[in-house]
Each structure stands twice: as structure tokens, then as C-alpha cells.
Write an enzyme that holds these catalytic residues in place. Structure first.
Site, PDB file in Angstrom:
ATOM      1  N   LYS A 210       5.180   4.237  -1.046  1.00  0.00           N
ATOM      2  CA  LYS A 210       5.428   5.585  -1.565  1.00  0.00           C
ATOM      3  C   LYS A 210       6.779   6.117  -1.116  1.00  0.00           C
ATOM      4  CE  LYS A 210       0.485   6.512  -1.919  1.00  0.00           C
ATOM      5  NZ  LYS A 210      -0.694   7.135  -1.296  1.00  0.00           N
TER       6      LYS A 210
ATOM      7  N   GLY B  81       0.817  -1.202   0.000  1.00  0.00           N
ATOM      8  CA  GLY B  81       0.000   0.000   0.000  1.00  0.00           C
ATOM      9  C   GLY B  81       0.852   1.255   0.000  1.00  0.00           C
ATOM     10  N   SER B  82       0.381   2.260   0.714  1.00  0.00           N
ATOM     11  CA  SER B  82       1.021   3.574   0.655  1.00  0.00           C
ATOM     12  C   SER B  82       2.391   3.621   1.301  1.00  0.00           C
ATOM     13  CB  SER B  82       0.112   4.620   1.299  1.00  0.00           C
ATOM     14  OG  SER B  82      -1.041   4.816   0.513  1.00  0.00           O
ATOM     15  N   THR B  83       2.779   2.592   2.069  1.00  0.00           N
ATOM     16  CA  THR B  83       4.142   2.602   2.607  1.00  0.00           C
ATOM     17  C   THR B  83       5.164   2.493   1.480  1.00  0.00           C
ATOM     18  OG1 THR B  83       4.109   0.199   2.969  1.00  0.00           O
ATOM     19  CG2 THR B  83       3.441   1.609   4.816  1.00  0.00           C
TER      20      THR B  83
END
Length: 485
Positions: free
Chosen positions: A219, A215-217
Site C-alpha cells: 500500500k 500484502g498491505s506493505t
């Protein structure tokens, strides 16, 4: 009469020679076949005829040996078995060994030739050295904090020391007690069947053997790639990122959980985890540079061992632009273990350098004399040092002003990144809650710990705030335990 005695003596000598030849044939020529014969229990009996060496955490054993008085005399015992099971694994008289019990078996069982100064003499006499010990890198307080933080929920925690790669915590939940598999009774068989049929998979080491969409980790990786490639030169300059963002070559649009992401700067987009900004950044960077950066962090490495094997984290290198956009926000085929995401956070904290993680500090004899040490380990540069400085700032902003405020520790500098990973058919599954972070104490010269937490059954609302609300407090507890050690 003398002649008869002489004939008898010669005949007896021939019998003696035949006996010696046959004994040599059995003990030398056919020794391997007899040793490997399943009916030969001598090796098994000898293996369990002495105490097994111990696995140590913080200088104290978390394993032991119990004298059963049976033919297979010593049986393995565990202290706080479920707490350390993702590290120790099990040593079973029926089902073999796993994890550290397996990778360290030669030392623990006393068969490693380095345990004795006269290995050839042991081979001749068939003597066996006492079992040696395996000294781990774990921090007892951090391990306990991670285990209690998960509280039985499905998930995992991995923590490493950024400057060395030492694994400080490795927890998987739900867990199990390895002691129930140690013996050879009917109860052991029932325990084996129960654990393997359990739908929650308590024997699965989620910290190193299970991969999740990060997920957004992820990024963190995308931002580093964009900075290294020069796609972003000023973290405070607006980006050309529409909201919603239409995936290239499709009519599918990507949106955000909140407002204010249209043309947001990298700093703001990272702080509030704007999917549209990072999806477009991944496309602008391109698949070659995105893949190269991901691999520099440790993705697509099938050879990682700590010393037992770690499931490879993956970033798909054969994707079109739409798939690359999704991959760059930690979805599509992007998968990572919690240990890999702890390595990502550690690289940011360590000036862009990735130190390979390791779990064994050294092995010793039963008297404590060092047999082997972890030795020097290669260093890989995941990003430019200047990029790492900016990434540290961005991660600090997440904790001080963004979605990761629950990870803040008074008197310490903390950087983090929240994440919510969607999964299941049509993204119908409860999102995985992620948080990756690092922390530096007030008096520390460098960050002391990097952590990754994933909670499978977070049972919370969708969005990045899930990682901040569910996983961040667990990471904070682990970081506090290390800083307070």
C-alpha cells in the site's frame, strides 16, 4: 667416419625439432583441450594449493582457510557460518561456489589480473597472486539483531541505507553452516544431500531469492501512485470508498479487518490499513500508472544484482480491474523479495529516490590495497519529492498511532507499514507477517536505515496487526542496531 657422425647429428637435430614442434602443438595448439579435460586435475590442485582470500564484515573476516595437508590442500572455513551464509554462500571443492564466494571468486582465488602489477609475467610463469579480499557493506550489529530477531523462524530480513543503497543486513532463516560443504569427503556428500532434502530449505536465500505476496506493505506503492497521479490531492479528505467494496465486474466483495474504513481518508486508511480504500484507489489510478510506479520502485526488474542476482519482484501489467484491485493491496500476482520492500521503504525515506542496493564496498589485495570500489550508481525517481514528504508523514502515523507502534524507538523518528499476506489454496495458509520501515536518529540529518521483515510461520491471528506484533519488533531491533552504531 665423419660422414656417419654428420648424419647422426642431423638425425638428432631432426628429432629435437620434432620434439619442439610436438611440445608447441601440445602447449599452444591443444592447450585448451587439455586444460578442459575432466581428467586434468592440475588446475584444481593449483586452485586449492594456496589460501583463499577473505570476505570481510566490519573490517573483520568471516571466512578463512584450513590446511588439510591433502592434495587439495586448503579448505574453506566460516566464522558464524549460519549468520552470514545468505551473504557469503559457500565455496566447496565438490559443489563449486555461490553468492559472494561466486561473484567474487576471481579476487578471492587470486586469479583476477588486477591483483598483480605484472599479469603478463604471471601468465608466462604460471604464477598465481595471493587471494584478495571482498569488503562488504554489512553492519555487524544489524546482521546479528536480524538473525536473533527471527530466532530460527522461517523468514528473512533486509536492511539498506536509504541515501546510498548500501546493504546493512541480509538474513535468511532457517540457515545452514557453509563449512559442511567445503571439503570433498563422504561427509560433505551427506551434508549436501541432507540440506537439499530438508523441507525447510535452509540453503534458500529468502532475502533475495524468494518472492512473497507483500500484502498491505504494498500500500506504500499504491498510496504513492495515487498521490502522483492526482487521484488523491488531500490525504485528510474522505475518499469515495464503500465498505464492503465489490470488485469491478464481479459479485465478490472485499472487506476489512476492522471498522471505520468506509470513505476513510488516505491518512486514516493507511494508518489502519483499509483494504477497501486501497483496492479502489488502485482501480482509480489505473493499471498503466500503477505499473509505472511499481516499476519505478524496482518491480519487474530482472537485472538487479548486488553483485549476485536477485529474484525479480513482479507487478502484473495484464490484469482486469478486479485483479488490479487485489494487486494494489499486495495480493493476486504481486510478489516481492524482502530486499525489494526494503527499497520501497528506503525510497520514501530518501525523498522519493531509489538507490540501487549493493553489498560489496570494495575489493582489495591480501595486503589491503584497493583493487576496485563500488563506484557511482544511477538514481531512479520513484515518486515526486512532495509525494515522498507526505508518504513519510503517513508512515510515521502508522508507528505513532496505528498498527506499527511496536516499531517505535525512543528519541528517533520511525516510519513503518504493517502487512499480512494471505496465501495458499483459498488463503488457507498461515498469513505471512510483514513490516517495512525506516528510522532517523535524533541527531541524524537524514534517515539512516530502511528495513523489511517477513515471517512465514508467524502463527498469529490474521490481519495487519500480525505484522505489527511479529515482524515490527524485529525491524525495531535492526534499526536500533544501526542507529546505535
Amino acid at each position: 667416419m665423419t660422414r656417419y657422425i654428420r648424419h647422426a647429428a642431423v638425425f638428432c637435430a631432426l628429432l629435437l625439432v620434432a620434439l619442439l614442434v610436438n611440445a608447441t602443438r601440445i602447449q599452444v595448439v591443444q592447450a585448451g583441450r587439455y586444460d578442459d579435460n575432466p581428467a586434468n586435475r592440475r588446475a584444481t590442485i593449483a586452485r586449492y594449493d594456496q589460501k583463499r582470500g577473505d570476505i570481510l564484515v566490519g573490517g573483520k573476516p568471516v571466512t578463512g582457510s584450513r590446511d588439510t595437508g591433502e592434495q587439495l590442500r586448503y579448505e574453506r572455513t566460516y566464522t558464524n557460518g549460519p549468520l552470514y551464509a545468505p551473504v557469503t554462500g559457500f565455496a566447496s571443492q565438490v559443489y563449486g561456489t555461490t553468492l559472494l564466494e561466486h561473484s567474487g571468486d576471481a579476487v578471492l582465488s587470486g586469479t583476477d589480473p588486477l591483483l598483480t602489477p605484472f599479469p603478463l609475467w604471471n601468465d608466462l610463469t604460471r604464477a598465481q597472486s595471493p587471494g584478495g579480499n571482498v569488503v562488504t557493506t554489512l553492519n555487524r550489529a544489524a546482521q546479528q539483531a536480524a538473525y536473533e530477531g527471527l530466532g530460527g523462524r522461517k523468514g528473512a530480513v533486509a536492511a539498506v541505507e536509504p541515501s546510498t543503497g548500501r546493504v546493512l543486513a541480509l538474513v535468511s532463516s532457517p540457515s545452514y553452516d557453509p563449512a559442511v560443504l567445503s571439503g570433498n569427503s563422504a561427509a560433505t556428500e551427506r551434508s549436501w544431500a541432507r540440506l537439499n532434502s530438508d523441507p525447510d530449505k535452509p540453503m534458500l536465500n529468502r532475502a533475495v531469492r524468494q518472492t512473497y505476496p507483500p500484502g498491505s506493505t504494498f500500500k506504500v506503492v499504491t498510496a504513492a501512485a495515487a498521490l502522483d497521479a492526482g487521484v488523491v490531492t488531500d490525504v485528510d479528505k474522505p475518499t469515495d470508498s464503500p465498505d464492503p467494496y465489490t470488485l469491478p465486474g464481479t459479485s465478490t466483495t472485499l472487506t476489512n479487518e476492522g471498522d471505520g474504513c468506509a470513505d476513510a481518508s488516505l491518512r486514516a486508511a493507511f494508518e489502519w490499513s483499509c483494504n477497501t480504500v486501497f483496492a479502489k484507489l488502485g482501480v482509480d489510478v489505473g493499471v498503466a500508472d500503477m505499473a509505472a510506479t511499481a516499476e519505478d520502485f524496482g518491480f519487474n526488474d530482472a537485472g538487479l544484482r548486488i553483485p549476485f542476482s536477485v529474484a525479480p519482484s513482479t507487478f502484473d501489467t495484464s490484469v482486469d480491474k478486479a485483479q488490479l484491485a487485489l494487486s494494489s493491496i499486495g495480493q493476486y500476482n504481486t510478489r516481492a523479495t524482502p530486499l525489494q520492500m526494503a527499497m520501497v521503504a528506503a525510497a520514501v525515506a530518501n525523498g522519493g529516490q531509489v538507490r540501487p542496493p549493493y553489498l560489496v564496498e570494495r575489493t582489495t589485495t591480501d595486503d589491503g590495497d584497493t583493487v576496485s570500489t563500488s563506484g557511482s550508481r544511477p538514481v531512479r525517481q520513484a515518486m515526486h519529492p512532495a509525494t515522498a514528504v507526505r508518504m513519510k508523514e503517513l508512515m510515521e502515523d502508522v508507528v505513532t498511532e496505528g498498527t506499527g507502534t511496536n516499531a517505535a524507538i525512543p528519541g528517533a523518528t520511525v516510519g513503518g507499514k504493517t502487512g499480512t499476506a494471505q496465501h495458499g489454496l483459498g488463503n488457507s495458509g498461515t498469513p505471512y507477517a510483514w513490516f517495512v520501515s525506516w528510522a532517523q536518529g535524533e541527531r541524524d540529518l537524514e534517515p539512516k536505515v530502511a528495513v523489511a521483515v517477513v515471517v512465514e510461520d508467524a502463527s498469529a491471528d490474521r490481519g495487519d496487526i500480525t505484522g505489527g506484533g511479529v515482524a515490527a519488533p524485529i525491524a525495531r531491533a535492526v534499526m536500533e542496531a544501526v542507529l546505535g552504531s
